[in-house]
Design an enzyme around this catalytic site. Structure first.
Site, mmCIF file in Angstrom:
data_model
loop_
_atom_site.group_PDB
_atom_site.id
_atom_site.type_symbol
_atom_site.label_atom_id
_atom_site.label_comp_id
_atom_site.label_asym_id
_atom_site.label_seq_id
_atom_site.Cartn_x
_atom_site.Cartn_y
_atom_site.Cartn_z
ATOM 1 N N LYS A 185 -32.340 13.327 -94.564
ATOM 2 C CA LYS A 185 -33.227 12.303 -93.986
ATOM 3 C C LYS A 185 -32.711 10.948 -94.448
ATOM 4 C CE LYS A 185 -37.033 11.852 -91.493
ATOM 5 N NZ LYS A 185 -37.602 12.707 -90.434
ATOM 6 N N ASP A 232 -36.705 8.896 -85.932
ATOM 7 C CA ASP A 232 -37.992 9.189 -86.592
ATOM 8 C C ASP A 232 -38.831 7.930 -86.352
ATOM 9 O OD1 ASP A 232 -39.419 11.163 -88.550
ATOM 10 O OD2 ASP A 232 -39.689 9.253 -89.540
HETATM 11 P P1 NDP Z 1 -42.925 6.426 -83.613
HETATM 12 O O1 NDP Z 1 -42.334 5.298 -84.358
HETATM 13 O O2 NDP Z 1 -42.522 6.661 -82.207
HETATM 14 O O3 NDP Z 1 -44.524 6.348 -83.661
HETATM 15 C C1 NDP Z 1 -45.198 6.331 -84.863
HETATM 16 C C2 NDP Z 1 -46.658 6.115 -84.591
HETATM 17 O O4 NDP Z 1 -47.401 6.279 -85.807
HETATM 18 C C3 NDP Z 1 -46.982 4.718 -84.105
HETATM 19 O O5 NDP Z 1 -48.119 4.760 -83.284
HETATM 20 C C4 NDP Z 1 -47.266 3.977 -85.406
HETATM 21 O O6 NDP Z 1 -48.070 2.828 -85.243
HETATM 22 C C5 NDP Z 1 -48.006 5.029 -86.180
HETATM 23 N N1 NDP Z 1 -47.803 4.800 -87.618
HETATM 24 C C6 NDP Z 1 -46.620 4.733 -88.282
HETATM 25 N N2 NDP Z 1 -46.800 4.474 -89.587
HETATM 26 C C7 NDP Z 1 -48.134 4.359 -89.737
HETATM 27 C C8 NDP Z 1 -48.964 4.104 -90.846
HETATM 28 N N3 NDP Z 1 -48.442 3.891 -92.072
HETATM 29 N N4 NDP Z 1 -50.304 4.091 -90.644
HETATM 30 C C9 NDP Z 1 -50.838 4.310 -89.409
HETATM 31 N N5 NDP Z 1 -50.087 4.547 -88.324
HETATM 32 C C10 NDP Z 1 -48.769 4.580 -88.477
HETATM 33 O O7 NDP Z 1 -42.618 7.719 -84.512
HETATM 34 P P2 NDP Z 1 -42.660 9.252 -84.098
HETATM 35 O O8 NDP Z 1 -43.689 9.488 -83.076
HETATM 36 O O9 NDP Z 1 -41.270 9.690 -83.857
HETATM 37 O O10 NDP Z 1 -43.095 9.926 -85.495
HETATM 38 C C11 NDP Z 1 -44.467 10.208 -85.817
HETATM 39 C C12 NDP Z 1 -44.513 11.270 -86.890
HETATM 40 O O11 NDP Z 1 -43.853 12.470 -86.417
HETATM 41 C C13 NDP Z 1 -43.802 10.919 -88.213
HETATM 42 O O12 NDP Z 1 -44.479 11.531 -89.277
HETATM 43 C C14 NDP Z 1 -42.444 11.593 -88.042
HETATM 44 O O13 NDP Z 1 -41.827 11.858 -89.271
HETATM 45 C C15 NDP Z 1 -42.860 12.868 -87.344
HETATM 46 N N6 NDP Z 1 -41.797 13.570 -86.633
HETATM 47 C C16 NDP Z 1 -41.101 12.953 -85.619
HETATM 48 C C17 NDP Z 1 -40.114 13.644 -84.958
HETATM 49 C C18 NDP Z 1 -39.407 13.064 -83.795
HETATM 50 O O14 NDP Z 1 -38.675 13.816 -83.125
HETATM 51 N N7 NDP Z 1 -39.576 11.814 -83.457
HETATM 52 C C19 NDP Z 1 -39.723 15.008 -85.367
HETATM 53 C C20 NDP Z 1 -40.588 15.591 -86.381
HETATM 54 C C21 NDP Z 1 -41.560 14.863 -86.985
HETATM 55 P P3 NDP Z 1 -47.388 1.371 -85.374
HETATM 56 O O15 NDP Z 1 -46.621 1.192 -84.125
HETATM 57 O O16 NDP Z 1 -48.525 0.437 -85.532
HETATM 58 O O17 NDP Z 1 -46.511 1.421 -86.604
#
Ligand code: NDP
Length: 453
Positions: free
Chosen positions: A126, A166
């Site tokens: 990661k 991510d």
């Molecule tokens: P994105 O950046 O596309 O979206 C993240 C979302 O979560 C946004 O809506 C963001 O809001 C919100 N968010 C992020 N940090 C915080 C925080 N500290 N508090 C509240 N809201 C938060 O990321 P992904 O959708 O790709 O990832 C989401 C989750 O899924 C993560 O945990 C990631 O590790 C996990 N994941 C993702 C994979 C992938 O293929 N993309 C694979 C496996 C797991 P804002 O825009 O306001 O920051």
């Protein structure tokens, strides 16, 4: 807590001070590994778990770049190469101001088990940076990505370490990083996954994590002869995972009533339909706006801003049957978990990584609900990344149907592994033990085969 968990917890805390998310991830898995050590003591004598909590390599570097005002900015870049026993390191890059060594170690550690569960030959890693893409221009993001890759390129490669996206790293960022890698190495290779379709990407990769989390929920429900049709679902986040979770849930006839970002959440009692989801996708992926704007467009919905001083998140306090946390780590604490149970939720499929705190997990397990931890439920993303690598190696793209069929098969197999291992180790229905042990055994056996390296 038992002796093994105590000892490994203390050792990891002493060696990695302040890295609380990493401690949490290790302790959660250690509780399952204790069962393996008891049943199969040779793993204990090889000190497999003790070796797995130590990354094979940690890379940290300076990332200087210039903003649009001509001012110099300095961020920190990381790559944790955690375990390569079963394949090249593989795992996403996160760009978010909260990124630090401990968060990336927890994510890399989880990734090892997750990647093993997919049954594909991929190790775990990661990386990322404390860079915040929010509010930056495309040119600033490009300059940052180029600077980041100018150091990272010497540590990665299609047979060494293959990063993906991510939080904060989507198609735009992958494109800028891929371009810089290609320029520096003079090689067009599958060094990153999540690429654009015209230049080596796989169909279904953007959808894979969200779709996979829904397939996992469907598999769990099937054990009780139920489906997702008509179920009310709480989804957090509004990024990649949340969007495609919502899309697949809609396709399967569920009703989705919440979405969020770090500023707050929306509750739409009527349900988020396809038209509303399209609006969210445009808002988040093109206009890069805030979820608050949803209620300007659809005034029946209610927006609630985040309250950093509150000790619970009201998003998890609505009547529903299913929850899909899809934002970030520790977004469901003990109080939130209790609210979910009190509101009738009995299916939790974690799209995010470690979204539930240890006390929340305990509540879910004690309640006997269908609870799939992130390393099982969100493995669809890395699984399709693995399929992207296979397509890149053979230089043949597969159809959407082919990739989706394989994704469904992989999620089915992960579900079966979890169920079988939980049963085999005397904790039927405990998907946490099932996922931890299922992921562990394959990596452990490979480590034994390869000697003390
Ligand atoms: P994105 O950046 O596309 O979206 C993240 C979302 O979560 C946004 O809506 C963001 O809001 C919100 N968010 C992020 N940090 C915080 C925080 N500290 N508090 C509240 N809201 C938060 O990321 P992904 O959708 O790709 O990832 C989401 C989750 O899924 C993560 O945990 C990631 O590790 C996990 N994941 C993702 C994979 C992938 O293929 N993309 C694979 C496996 C797991 P804002 O825009 O306001 O920051």
């Amino acid at each position: 807590m038992n002796q093994f968990v105590d000892d490994i917890g203390e050792a990891v805390k002493a060696k990695n001070p302040g890295e609380i998310e990493f401690h949490q991830a290790v302790i959660e898995v250690a509780e399952s590994i204790e069962l393996v050590y008891e049943k199969y003591p040779h793993y204990r004598s090889y000190k497999i778990f003790e070796r797995m909590v130590e990354p094979e390599r940690v890379i940290m570097f300076r990332v200087p770049w210039m903003d649009d005002q001509g001012e110099i900015q300095i961020n920190r870049g990381f790559r944790i190469e955690m375990n390569s026993a079963i394949g090249p390191y593989k795992g996403g890059l996160r760009f978010h101001p909260s990124v630090n060594l401990g968060i990336l170690k927890f994510l890399a550690f989880e990734q090892v088990f997750k990647n093993s569960l997919t049954s594909l030959p991929i190790g775990g890693g990661k990386g990322g940076s404390d860079f915040d893409p929010k509010g930056k221009s495309d040119n600033e993001v490009m300059r940052f990505c180029q600077s980041f890759m100018s150091e990272l390129f010497r540590h990665i490669g299609p047979d060494t370490d293959v990063p993906a996206g991510d939080i904060g790293v989507g198609g735009r960022e992958i494109g800028f990083m891929f371009g810089q890698y290609k320029r520096l190495k003079n090689e067009f290779t599958g060094v990153l996954t999540g690429k654009g379709l015209n230049w080596g990407g796989s169909l279904i990769r953007p959808e894979a994590t969200g779709y996979g989390a829904v397939y996992m929920a469907a598999e769990m429900l099937a054990t009780r002869n139920e489906t997702l049709e008509g179920k009310t679902c709480l989804v957090s986040g509004s990024g990649n995972v949340a969007q495609y979770t919502t899309e697949k849930l809609l396709e399967l006839g569920a009703k989705i009533v919440t979405l969020s970002d770090s500023s707050g959440y929306i509750y739409d009692e009527k349900g988020i339909d396809r038209e509303k989801l399209e609006f969210v996708m445009d808002l988040k992926n093109v206009r890069r706006g805030r979820i608050k704007e949803y209620v300007d467009k659809f005034p029946d919905a209610v927006y609630t801003p985040s309250d950093p001083s509150a000790d619970f998140n009201p998003l998890w306090n609505h009547k529903a049957q299913c929850a899909f946390p899809s934002a970030t780590q520790n977004e469901i604490n003990g109080k939130d978990a209790q609210h979910l149970l009190d509101n009738g939720v009995y299916v939790v499929s974690e799209g995010a990584n470690m979204p539930t705190t240890l006390d929340g997990v305990k509540l879910f397990l004690d309640a006997g609900i269908l609870y799939a931890p992130g390393k099982a439920a969100n493995a669809g993303g890395v699984a399709v990344s693995g399929l992207e690598m296979a397509q890149n190696s053979s230089r043949l793209p597969w159809t959407r149907e082919e990739v989706d069929k394989r994704l469904q098969m992989i999620m089915k197999n992960i579900h079966k592994t979890c169920v079988d291992q939980a049963e085999h180790f005397g904790t039927p229905g405990n998907y946490v033990n099932g996922a931890n042990i299922g992921g562990f055994i394959k990596v452990a056996d490979a480590m034994i085969d390869q000697g003390l390296v």
